[in-house]
Design an enzyme around this catalytic site. Sequence first.
Site, PDB file in Angstrom:
ATOM      1  N   LYS A 281       0.822  -1.207   0.000  1.00 49.78           N
ATOM      2  CA  LYS A 281       0.000   0.000   0.000  1.00 49.78           C
ATOM      3  C   LYS A 281       0.858   1.260   0.000  1.00 49.78           C
ATOM      4  CE  LYS A 281      -4.322  -2.077   1.239  1.00 49.78           C
ATOM      5  NZ  LYS A 281      -5.337  -2.422   2.201  1.00 49.78           N
ATOM      6  N   ARG A 316      -3.128 -10.312   4.961  1.00 47.96           N
ATOM      7  CA  ARG A 316      -3.534 -10.329   3.536  1.00 47.96           C
ATOM      8  C   ARG A 316      -2.389  -9.740   2.724  1.00 47.96           C
ATOM      9  NH1 ARG A 316      -5.823  -6.964  -0.241  1.00 47.96           N
ATOM     10  NH2 ARG A 316      -7.402  -7.883  -1.604  1.00 47.96           N
TER      11      ARG A 316
END
Length: 343
Positions: A281, A316
């Site tokens: 991210k 994840r």
Amino acid sequence: MRYFRPVPCPFDRPQALPIAGGPLGFAEIEVISRDGVEVLPVVAIEALWPEAPEAVERIATARPALAGIEFDRPRIMGIVNVTPDSFSDGGRHDSVEAAVAHALGLVEAGADVLDIGGESTRPGAEPVAEEAELSRVLPVIDGLARAGCPVPISIDTRKAAIADAALASGARIVNDVSGLTHDPAMAAVAARAEGVILMHAQGDPRTMQDAPDYGDVLLDVYDFLLGRLAAAEAAGIPRHRIAVDPGIGFGKTMAHNLALIRRLSLFQALGTAVLLGASRKRFVGTLSGVVPAERRVAGSVAAALAAAAEGAQILRVHDVRETREALAVWQAIRAAESQKGWV
Ligand code: HH2
């Protein structure tokens, strides 16, 4: 309102209780309010506030397996984006064969569960029509089922119709980044799944990064998830089938993301498994100085280890092999810290 955060420590330290059944423990609790934080021994807080014993019990109780996934150690969810526009791997797996092969490669690399998504939810992403999303994910789920995929499949969608079709094709978990708020029909469909992931997001993907705003991000996200858990239970989804997720990057600044990861174990007080998705991210790119998302591997692994150290049950990630290897080393060091070894 008071919030109780277990401070992780080796599980066999004197007076320690396990966090969610182990492998980490806690002997101290941060008692957090909107006015500040106080650290107290667990034994002291139980007598101080009437709600404390119940909170301690929720934190300590082992989480039962979710869709067959046991939580005796941090588990890895491998990301399979079947989208043309995902921020780090968009367009990579846009044939069914390529997506299935990629997914099976993640299992080989150590994924404990696969998360299949057909709609990018990156900041600024446009919504995808139902038919398009269906035609992306269903053949991949079918293909994995036909290939005898040995791990459970999760469908990453905000739409009831997609979740419904995915479950019929063999998916066992529904991962809804809107926490069952986007589609009024979603809760009833999710009630049929063996596992449901409730994630927090502020705003929708198109606008969520415009001006994220919280009183206290940690406590606001906790309150949201508490409310969504109650809604899910009211819709017939038992708590032991739910995992919660603070939603890194979904309507959050760098400071918000860091505050959530730093005190992630707070969410153990909800009594469910906790999932964290920090992989590749933007904040990882900013902190590590790595611009191309697919090269943010080392920074992503660091974030995954930080989440594991806060007791996260599911990580994840895109880079399954690297995360698996790093976790093996981290687990061995944690085990050496305690006398009884890793449980
Ligand atoms: N992040 C993304 C998508 N789904 N689900 C959960 N539970 N938690 C997350 O943090 C999460 C999620 C966004 O990441 P990615 O799938 O890599 O990208 P994109 O949305 O662009 O496909």
